[in-house]
Design a protein around this motif. Structure first.
Motif, PDB file in Angstrom:
ATOM      1  N   TYR A  21     -74.237  35.088  20.422  1.00 55.25           N
ATOM      2  CA  TYR A  21     -74.924  36.331  20.036  1.00 55.25           C
ATOM      3  C   TYR A  21     -75.980  36.039  18.974  1.00 55.25           C
ATOM      4  CZ  TYR A  21     -75.448  41.190  18.438  1.00 55.25           C
ATOM      5  OH  TYR A  21     -75.942  42.425  18.094  1.00 55.25           O
ATOM      6  N   HIS A 189     -83.749  41.917  17.514  1.00 55.11           N
ATOM      7  CA  HIS A 189     -83.345  43.098  18.276  1.00 55.11           C
ATOM      8  C   HIS A 189     -84.551  43.918  18.716  1.00 55.11           C
ATOM      9  CE1 HIS A 189     -79.176  42.286  17.355  1.00 55.11           C
ATOM     10  NE2 HIS A 189     -78.814  43.361  18.002  1.00 55.11           N
ATOM     11  N   LEU A 194     -84.185  46.613  21.519  1.00 56.36           N
ATOM     12  CA  LEU A 194     -83.049  47.317  20.934  1.00 56.36           C
ATOM     13  C   LEU A 194     -83.408  47.829  19.540  1.00 56.36           C
ATOM     14  CD1 LEU A 194     -80.271  44.773  21.971  1.00 56.36           C
ATOM     15  CD2 LEU A 194     -80.563  47.084  22.894  1.00 56.36           C
ATOM     16  N   TRP A 288     -76.696  51.411  25.426  1.00 58.01           N
ATOM     17  CA  TRP A 288     -76.337  50.035  25.093  1.00 58.01           C
ATOM     18  C   TRP A 288     -76.669  49.714  23.641  1.00 58.01           C
ATOM     19  CZ3 TRP A 288     -73.149  49.282  28.621  1.00 58.01           C
ATOM     20  CH2 TRP A 288     -73.383  49.694  29.935  1.00 58.01           C
ATOM     21  N   ASP A 289     -77.616  50.439  23.083  1.00 53.52           N
ATOM     22  CA  ASP A 289     -77.928  50.296  21.665  1.00 53.52           C
ATOM     23  C   ASP A 289     -76.678  50.519  20.819  1.00 53.52           C
ATOM     24  OD1 ASP A 289     -80.167  49.443  20.385  1.00 53.52           O
ATOM     25  OD2 ASP A 289     -81.219  51.344  20.426  1.00 53.52           O
ATOM     26  N   CYS A 291     -73.512  50.441  21.818  1.00 44.36           N
ATOM     27  CA  CYS A 291     -72.506  49.410  22.122  1.00 44.36           C
ATOM     28  C   CYS A 291     -72.800  48.135  21.343  1.00 44.36           C
ATOM     29  CB  CYS A 291     -72.481  49.117  23.613  1.00 44.36           C
ATOM     30  SG  CYS A 291     -71.990  50.529  24.640  1.00 44.36           S
ATOM     31  N   ASP A 292     -74.085  47.789  21.264  1.00 45.17           N
ATOM     32  CA  ASP A 292     -74.494  46.603  20.513  1.00 45.17           C
ATOM     33  C   ASP A 292     -74.136  46.744  19.034  1.00 45.17           C
ATOM     34  OD1 ASP A 292     -76.205  44.128  20.011  1.00 45.17           O
ATOM     35  OD2 ASP A 292     -77.271  45.621  18.820  1.00 45.17           O
ATOM     36  N   LYS A 293     -74.363  47.924  18.467  1.00 43.37           N
ATOM     37  CA  LYS A 293     -74.069  48.131  17.050  1.00 43.37           C
ATOM     38  C   LYS A 293     -72.570  48.075  16.776  1.00 43.37           C
ATOM     39  CE  LYS A 293     -78.329  48.492  15.958  1.00 43.37           C
ATOM     40  NZ  LYS A 293     -78.979  47.307  15.365  1.00 43.37           N
ATOM     41  N   PHE A 295     -70.485  46.267  18.526  1.00 45.01           N
ATOM     42  CA  PHE A 295     -70.159  44.838  18.613  1.00 45.01           C
ATOM     43  C   PHE A 295     -70.455  44.146  17.287  1.00 45.01           C
ATOM     44  CE2 PHE A 295     -71.235  40.397  19.375  1.00 45.01           C
ATOM     45  CZ  PHE A 295     -70.091  39.961  20.031  1.00 45.01           C
ATOM     46  N   GLN A 296     -71.545  44.551  16.625  1.00 45.41           N
ATOM     47  CA  GLN A 296     -71.875  43.968  15.323  1.00 45.41           C
ATOM     48  C   GLN A 296     -70.774  44.234  14.302  1.00 45.41           C
ATOM     49  OE1 GLN A 296     -75.814  45.067  13.937  1.00 45.41           O
ATOM     50  NE2 GLN A 296     -76.735  44.562  15.909  1.00 45.41           N
TER      51      GLN A 296
END
Length: 387
Positions: A21, A189, A194, A288-289, A291-293, A295-296
């Motif tokens: 990542y 990003h 993103l 997905w934005d 979901c990405d956050k 994951f962070q």
């Protein structure tokens, strides 16, 4: 032995996900970012909001930089939210072209201060700029923000926050850490389409949007995380201005470093728990934005990741070299990812010397993992002022 074998595999997979990542977005930060903004013929009204909790040592420098803007003085207001600052500081601020809002909460937070101030100053603004009291902005900052907000669809912008001081080895490491964040979580990003990550200051928002979303933010620690996740959950996009700088004071002592990182770790865990249940709905909507956050929030902090992979590699070197080899390769890939994210201006002898602080910094971060209880329930203040 079977249990240990599977534990090692699970740890390796988790580490690989984190490293890949970081590498992906570190590489992306070197790609060209398209940015469509030009000189705006509309001069928007801007409120510069500066929460200042016991910030007597740094607030005047911040205010002076805000007063020295190449922007019509009747089109922006400097709003200092004074919380437990000295009477003399407040008197000096009152003599300047500044809107001084005094607050005194039993438990102070940035969210409370901002909400109270916006209730006081009203709704006559188009843009809200949020600065920390230790920040310094250049004379063209507001004009650049105004220009970018002329782009259709832009409602949230994060500027490029960079170090104001490099006076200690720890402040050098902190500066490098922030630039790595800028490269991976903002520029990388943004280049990939993103949202960039918010950082707590040097941020600008559509004023109405900001005032409305802030009513739902009651964060004690991690105000920027709560704000970022709440906005992206609602489908908003955060843009990044790599070439618009905000100077920010970097930590100079291990005590401040430990307290600051403890607050960040606690906030990361707290908001992971709070927002993870929203992931299925975000997937359904194709957000997905968001979901990405999330994951962070699940990701392992870099310094802990670096230290743990190094220690595991070293241990397996004495046990079974075939296992150690893949860990050492992963360690080198992680180092490469971080190296690519560091601006060339910071790759110098001073950084090499500062790297000797890393083992102790890792130890402080690792110990913080066992000191998270209650850290997100009370305000942990980081004192400012270059020594």
């Amino acid at each position: 032995m079977v249990v240990l074998h599977w534990l090692e595999i699970i740890l390796f997979v988790v580490a690989v996900l984190n490293v890949v990542y970081l590498l992906m977005f570190s590489i992306a930060s070197h790609l060209h970012l398209e940015r469509n903004s030009s000189l705006s013929f509309v001069t928007k009204r801007i409120a510069i909001l500066i929460p200042a909790y016991k910030e007597d040592r740094v607030i005047m420098e911040c205010v002076a930089s805000c007063m020295n803007q190449n922007y019509p003085t009747d089109k922006y207001d400097i709003v200092v939210i004074s919380d437990r600052m000295k009477e003399g500081t407040d008197q000096t601020l009152s003599s300047l072209p500044v809107k001084l809002v005094n607050v005194h909460f039993e438990n102070s937070t940035k969210a409370k201060a901002l909400n109270f101030a916006m209730d006081q100053i009203g709704d006559l603004y188009d843009i809200a700029v949020v600065l920390d009291a230790d920040n310094v902005i250049y004379a063209d900052f507001l004009q650049n923000i105004n220009n970018f907000f002329s782009t259709p669809g832009v409602r949230i912008v994060q500027a490029h926050r960079k170090a104001k001081n490099l006076n200690t080895n720890l402040s050098v490491l902190d500066a490098v850490s922030e630039e790595i964040n800028n490269s991976i979580f903002r520029l990388g990003h943004a280049t990939m389409g993103l949202s960039a990550a918010l950082i707590g200051s040097g941020m600008a928002f559509n004023y109405t949007l900001f005032k409305e979303i802030m009513l739902s933010i009651n964060a004690v620690g991690g105000f920027d995380r709560a704000l970022e996740l709440s906005l992206i959950k609602e489908g908003e996009k955060i843009y990044y201005l790599q070439d618009v700088d905000v100077l920010d004071e970097k930590v100079q002592s291990h005590a401040n470093f430990s307290d600051q990182r403890r607050r960040w770790l606690s906030a990361q865990l707290h908001y992971l728990v709070e927002f993870i249940a929203d992931v299925p709905n975000a997937v359904k909507k194709g957000n997905w934005d968001f979901c990405d956050k999330v994951f962070q929030q699940m990701s392992i902090p870099r310094i802990i990741l670096l230290g743990v992979i190094f220690i595991i590699s070293l241990v397996f070197s004495f046990i079974k070299w075939t296992i150690a080899l893949k860990w050492w390769i992963l360690f080198l890939i992680l180092v490469l990812a971080l190296f690519l994210a560091i601006p060339r201006t910071l790759l110098n002898k001073r950084l090499f010397v500062a790297l000797f602080e890393l083992p102790y910094s890792f130890l402080l971060m690792f110990c913080n993992l066992f000191r998270l209880k209650g850290a997100n329930k009370k305000f942990i203040h980081t004192s400012h002022g270059v020594k």
